[in-house]
Design an enzyme around this catalytic site. Structure first.
Site, PDB file in Angstrom:
ATOM      1  CG  LEU A 178      11.347  64.456  34.824  1.00  0.00           C
ATOM      2  CD1 LEU A 178      11.821  63.339  34.062  1.00  0.00           C
ATOM      3  CD2 LEU A 178      11.452  65.592  34.124  1.00  0.00           C
ATOM      4  CE1 TYR A 213       9.667  52.367  32.444  1.00  0.00           C
ATOM      5  CE2 TYR A 213      10.040  50.422  31.427  1.00  0.00           C
ATOM      6  CZ  TYR A 213      10.379  51.513  31.973  1.00  0.00           C
ATOM      7  OH  TYR A 213      11.767  51.862  31.660  1.00  0.00           O
TER       8      TYR A 213
HETATM    9  N1  LIG Z   1      15.717  50.131  35.122  1.00  0.00           N
HETATM   10  C1  LIG Z   1      15.893  49.218  34.015  1.00  0.00           C
HETATM   11  O1  LIG Z   1      15.787  47.822  33.853  1.00  0.00           O
HETATM   12  C2  LIG Z   1      15.619  49.987  32.801  1.00  0.00           C
HETATM   13  C3  LIG Z   1      15.295  49.222  31.532  1.00  0.00           C
HETATM   14  C4  LIG Z   1      15.052  49.811  30.237  1.00  0.00           C
HETATM   15  C5  LIG Z   1      15.358  50.979  30.235  1.00  0.00           C
HETATM   16  N2  LIG Z   1      15.528  51.917  31.263  1.00  0.00           N
HETATM   17  C6  LIG Z   1      15.426  53.140  30.987  1.00  0.00           C
HETATM   18  O2  LIG Z   1      16.780  53.680  31.584  1.00  0.00           O
HETATM   19  C7  LIG Z   1      16.646  55.115  32.020  1.00  0.00           C
HETATM   20  C8  LIG Z   1      17.282  54.990  33.429  1.00  0.00           C
HETATM   21  O3  LIG Z   1      16.733  54.241  34.219  1.00  0.00           O
HETATM   22  P1  LIG Z   1      17.302  53.865  35.772  1.00  0.00           P
HETATM   23  O4  LIG Z   1      17.207  52.243  35.915  1.00  0.00           O
HETATM   24  O5  LIG Z   1      18.513  54.498  36.011  1.00  0.00           O
HETATM   25  O6  LIG Z   1      16.362  54.464  36.604  1.00  0.00           O
HETATM   26  P2  LIG Z   1      16.132  54.454  38.125  1.00  0.00           P
HETATM   27  O7  LIG Z   1      17.482  53.957  38.768  1.00  0.00           O
HETATM   28  O8  LIG Z   1      15.019  53.814  38.625  1.00  0.00           O
HETATM   29  O9  LIG Z   1      16.078  56.310  38.482  1.00  0.00           O
HETATM   30  C9  LIG Z   1      15.194  56.958  38.138  1.00  0.00           C
HETATM   31  C10 LIG Z   1      15.497  58.358  38.376  1.00  0.00           C
HETATM   32  O10 LIG Z   1      14.449  59.085  38.014  1.00  0.00           O
HETATM   33  C11 LIG Z   1      14.033  59.975  38.864  1.00  0.00           C
HETATM   34  N3  LIG Z   1      12.863  60.381  38.698  1.00  0.00           N
HETATM   35  C12 LIG Z   1      11.604  59.362  38.998  1.00  0.00           C
HETATM   36  N4  LIG Z   1      10.619  60.478  38.973  1.00  0.00           N
HETATM   37  C13 LIG Z   1      10.932  61.751  38.749  1.00  0.00           C
HETATM   38  C14 LIG Z   1      10.215  62.981  38.662  1.00  0.00           C
HETATM   39  N5  LIG Z   1       8.944  63.027  38.754  1.00  0.00           N
HETATM   40  N6  LIG Z   1      11.042  64.028  38.334  1.00  0.00           N
HETATM   41  C15 LIG Z   1      12.196  63.845  38.340  1.00  0.00           C
HETATM   42  N7  LIG Z   1      13.058  62.775  38.530  1.00  0.00           N
HETATM   43  C16 LIG Z   1      12.393  61.629  38.807  1.00  0.00           C
HETATM   44  C17 LIG Z   1      14.490  59.353  40.155  1.00  0.00           C
HETATM   45  O11 LIG Z   1      14.926  60.500  41.256  1.00  0.00           O
HETATM   46  P3  LIG Z   1      14.361  60.243  42.667  1.00  0.00           P
HETATM   47  O12 LIG Z   1      15.314  59.004  43.215  1.00  0.00           O
HETATM   48  O13 LIG Z   1      14.599  61.460  43.374  1.00  0.00           O
HETATM   49  O14 LIG Z   1      13.001  59.626  42.622  1.00  0.00           O
HETATM   50  C18 LIG Z   1      15.797  58.603  39.837  1.00  0.00           C
HETATM   51  O15 LIG Z   1      16.717  59.384  40.009  1.00  0.00           O
HETATM   52  C19 LIG Z   1      15.341  55.307  32.314  1.00  0.00           C
HETATM   53  O16 LIG Z   1      14.687  56.140  31.319  1.00  0.00           O
HETATM   54  C20 LIG Z   1      14.486  53.968  31.978  1.00  0.00           C
HETATM   55  O17 LIG Z   1      13.066  54.174  31.592  1.00  0.00           O
HETATM   56  C21 LIG Z   1      15.486  51.291  32.454  1.00  0.00           C
END
Ligand SMILES: NC(=O)c1ccc[n+]([C@@H]2O[C@H](COP(=O)([O-])OP(=O)(O)OC[C@H]3O[C@@H](n4cnc5c(N)ncnc54)[C@H](OP(=O)(O)O)[C@@H]3O)[C@@H](O)[C@H]2O)c1
Length: 304
Positions: A36, A124
């Site tokens: 991405l 962010y």
């Molecule tokens: N975490 C929170 O507290 C939170 C809160 C509110 C909303 N959200 C939203 O919820 C959604 C899911 O979050 P999550 O917590 O599951 O995220 P996460 O655990 O941090 O996982 C992020 C994923 O995105 C992938 N990624 C990162 N950079 C990338 C790139 N350049 N190309 C392709 N893939 C990439 C990572 O792959 P790699 O592991 O290979 O790097 C990982 O699989 C996101 O949209 C986030 O913004 C999260």
């Protein structure tokens, strides 16, 4: 039915994978295969994959680092979703995406509804909001699940940090003036699966009628100190040998971070309930299985 699922190494993508795989063929490229941060290559990859549905939980989620990596955060969180949404709109392929409480400024005490005014206070949050806006502008059928305070038994998250620190330190000092809903990745995945799976054959129609943004967080609310206290208590009840004796509430001002966080992250769940019939579990109930998973995996020290 072929579903392109990004971010399967992450918390939400990892939780979604088994649920979606029960009813569809999953295309789950790694972050280097479908990068991405290089949006210019995504259209060709989408033409290769030819998915019937795109589910995109992948994101740049390093909130503090984003303050210094603005360009990268916007590529991953805004430009890439725009390119994906434009391809999806052109081919009438439904898109499920994920957003955040960080699109809001966190003022006041009221719960934010899906159409409440946004006003991010971090890079962010700005980058995620730009992604949401770009998806809406692309005009295709979409659902943007807006969530908060995500954690799982795996990954980098508050639950695992507290579990580790509780094994190492006698005292934890945790911010008590940010209010929100800790949300297990599995609860988000369950809600999205409940919306998507029964409607795989008519998602375009469903999203055209009821799509857009929908808040998807666990029910109830707490602050980070309250969340940490319940984690510690839950670990202790599961027989984990902890060092920690006290969990001290502190103010955000006493725990400076590079990125500002909203003080009020309450998200209103009535749209999810009324339009989709999905009722989210209370955050305390959703935490139990994740604590079980953490302890079963041996990730925290157990008594001898
Ligand atoms: N975490 C929170 O507290 C939170 C809160 C509110 C909303 N959200 C939203 O919820 C959604 C899911 O979050 P999550 O917590 O599951 O995220 P996460 O655990 O941090 O996982 C992020 C994923 O995105 C992938 N990624 C990162 N950079 C990338 C790139 N350049 N190309 C392709 N893939 C990439 C990572 O792959 P790699 O592991 O290979 O790097 C990982 O699989 C996101 O949209 C986030 O913004 C999260």
């Amino acid at each position: 039915m072929r579903i392109l699922l990004t971010g399967t190494n992450g918390q939400v993508g990892g939780a979604l994978r088994p649920l979606l795989a029960a009813q569809a063929t999953i295309i789950a490229p790694s972050s280097s295969e479908f990068d991405l941060s290089k949006p210019e290559g995504l259209t060709d990859r989408l033409n290769d994959f030819r998915p019937d549905l795109i589910v995109n939980p992948a994101a740049y989620t390093a909130v503090d680092r984003a303050e210094e990596q603005r360009e990268l955060a916007f590529l991953v969180n805004a430009k890439a979703p725009e390119v994906i949404a434009q391809w999806a709109a052109k081919h009438r392929v439904p898109l499920v995406h994920f957003s955040t409480d960080y699109v809001f400024d966190g003022s006041g005490d009221a719960s934010r509804r899906e159409d409440s005014p946004t006003g991010p206070i971090s890079v962010y949050g700005e980058s995620k909001l730009a992604g949401d806006v770009a998806i809406m502008a692309a005009g295709g059928p979409h659902l943007i699940a807006r969530t908060s305070w995500v954690y799982a038994a795996k990954g980098t998250n508050f639950l695992r940090t507290i579990a580790r620190l509780a094994c190492e330190r006698k005292e934890l000092r945790i911010v008590a003036d940010q209010i929100g809903a800790p949300t297990a990745a599995r609860a988000i995945a369950g809600a999205v699966a409940d919306i998507v799976l029964p409607n795989l054959a008519n998602l375009n129609d469903l999203f055209a009628r009821k799509g857009g943004v929908v808040n998807v967080v666990c029910a109830g609310e707490t602050n980070w100190h309250g969340f940490a206290s319940v984690i510690v208590e839950g670990l202790r009840r599961r027989g984990v040998k902890l060092q920690v004796e006290t969990v001290v509430p502190i103010a955000t001002a006493d725990f400076p971070t590079k990125a500002k966080r909203p003080s009020n992250s309450r998200l209103d769940l009535s749209h999810l309930r009324d339009e989709f019939g999905v009722v989210m579990p209370d955050w305390r109930d959703a935490l139990g299985p994740e604590l079980d998973g953490l302890v079963a995996a041996g990730d925290v020290s157990m008594p001898r």
